[in-house]
Design an enzyme around this catalytic site. Structure first.
Site, short mmCIF file in Angstrom:
data_model
loop_
_atom_site.label_atom_id
_atom_site.label_comp_id
_atom_site.label_asym_id
_atom_site.label_seq_id
_atom_site.Cartn_x
_atom_site.Cartn_y
_atom_site.Cartn_z
N LYS A 196 -2.38 7.21 2.67
CA LYS A 196 -2.48 5.77 2.43
C LYS A 196 -3.71 5.18 3.08
CE LYS A 196 2.57 5.53 2.54
NZ LYS A 196 3.74 5.09 3.33
N PRO A 227 0.77 -1.23 0.00
CA PRO A 227 0.00 0.00 0.00
C PRO A 227 0.80 1.28 0.00
CG PRO A 227 0.46 -0.63 2.22
CD PRO A 227 1.39 -1.33 1.30
N GLU A 228 1.01 1.91 -1.08
CA GLU A 228 1.40 3.31 -1.06
C GLU A 228 0.31 4.04 -1.81
OE1 GLU A 228 5.54 4.18 -2.00
OE2 GLU A 228 6.08 2.13 -1.50
N ARG A 272 15.44 2.22 6.18
CA ARG A 272 14.78 1.58 5.04
C ARG A 272 15.77 1.43 3.90
NH1 ARG A 272 9.36 2.20 5.35
NH2 ARG A 272 9.36 0.27 4.16
#
Length: 302
Positions: free
Chosen positions: A69, A2-3, A275
């Site tokens: 989002k 999900p972005e 990340r």
DNA sequence: TGGAATGTTCGGCT
DNA sequence: AAGCCGAACATTCC
């Protein structure tokens, strides 16, 4: 899954089947599976499962929209539901919302099944990693108010002002939902690649020209990704079960060691903001980018 | 076996 | 204060 582009695609694919439908039942298949499931379900729903079921039963879906989002379903007032209530859904890392033709779970980790009137199908929510959230909200949007502007709505001037007020690295900024809402790890990397900016460059030190390039790049990457139905990198599908195609257009994400499409240099991976971050060391220079254009062209021609 | 995976939030450190 | 980092959350996949 999900972005912003994936959530937007899910929202669009939800609308035809869900808009105007009444929720007639809410099943929670994982509730009674074992001792710890109760707590996990409680966490997923941000409250007691019974309350979630009771409140939602009989509600009609008035509107479906994306906020960053998040998926926001506005509900009309029926039965146990306070006025102005919305169902807020965040898909976390592996959440899926898919229409199925059966009321029983078709995969492990199916946590919620919505029955709908006059539709002939059921809306299944599944989420193996359980980072997703479904929560009923009243008029208190304070959670959502903490989020920054939508990248598709903000003006270039406003974007540059925000950027120039921050000393953090670009990658960290793009991931920060209070800076902009909706970007995640894929689209942060892809936007920086398109703008040819180094992920560790400092926001406040960008020239106006490069700031505007980043603004443009973000919008183009998102628009193209939405047009292609998002990126299906593991198991993402929209509400109709269709995969996206933008992963085939990725310039850097997940391409560590592979040649840059523009200059041929090996894509590198480093860690920023805890990340994984992918970039081309030649096209995305910390100081002066894009000095190698002529040489790159020669290499590409061969 | 260990590490990484499209996300968010927390506490601690500088 | 602002920014950074690692840990935590839970599961699957290589």
């Amino acid at each position: 899954m999900p972005e912003l582009p994936e959530v937007e695609t899910v929202v669009r694919s939800l609308r035809p089947q869900l808009l105007g439908r009444r929720i007639t039942a809410v099943e929670l298949p994982t509730r009674a599976m074992n001792g710890s499931s109760g707590n996990l379900l409680q966490r997923l729903l941000s409250g007691p499962p019974e309350v979630f079921q009771e409140r939602l039963c009989g509600a009609r879906v008035k509107g479906i929209r994306r906020y960053g989002k998040n998926i926001v379903m506005t509900l009309d007032r029926k039965g146990n539901l306070p006025a102005g209530s919305s169902l807020l859904i965040h898909l976390g890392m592996t959440g899926r919302l898919v229409f199925e033709h059966v009321p029983e779970p078709l995969r492990p980790h199916t946590h919620v099944i919505f029955s709908l009137d006059r539709s002939g199908c059921w809306l299944h929510f599944s989420d193996p990693r359980r980072f997703g959230k479904l929560r009923l909200m009243g008029n208190d949007f304070h959670e959502l108010n903490r989020l920054g502007p939508d990248p598709m709505e903000i003006s270039c001037d406003e974007f540059c002002r925000r950027l120039h007020s921050r000393c953090a690295r670009l990658k960290s900024l793009l991931l920060d939902q209070r800076f902009l809402r909706g970007l995640g790890n894929i689209y942060a990397d892809e936007s920086l690649a398109r703008a040819r900016l180094h992920p560790a460059a400092i926001g406040a030190r960008l020239s106006r020209r490069r700031s505007a390039a980043l603004y443009q790049a973000i919008r183009e990457v998102l628009a193209q990704a939405i047009a292609l139905g998002g990126s299906s990198i593991s198991s993402y599908v929209d509400a109709a079960g269709r995969a996206g195609w933008f992963q085939q257009a990725h310039q850097v994400y997940g391409r560590t060691g592979e040649p840059c499409f523009r200059c041929g240099a090996g894509i590198r991976r480093l860690v920023i903001a805890s990340r994984s971050t992918h970039y081309c060391p030649r096209c995305q220079r910390a100081g002066r980018p894009q000095a190698r254009e002529t040489a790159a062209r020669g290499r590409m021609a061969r």
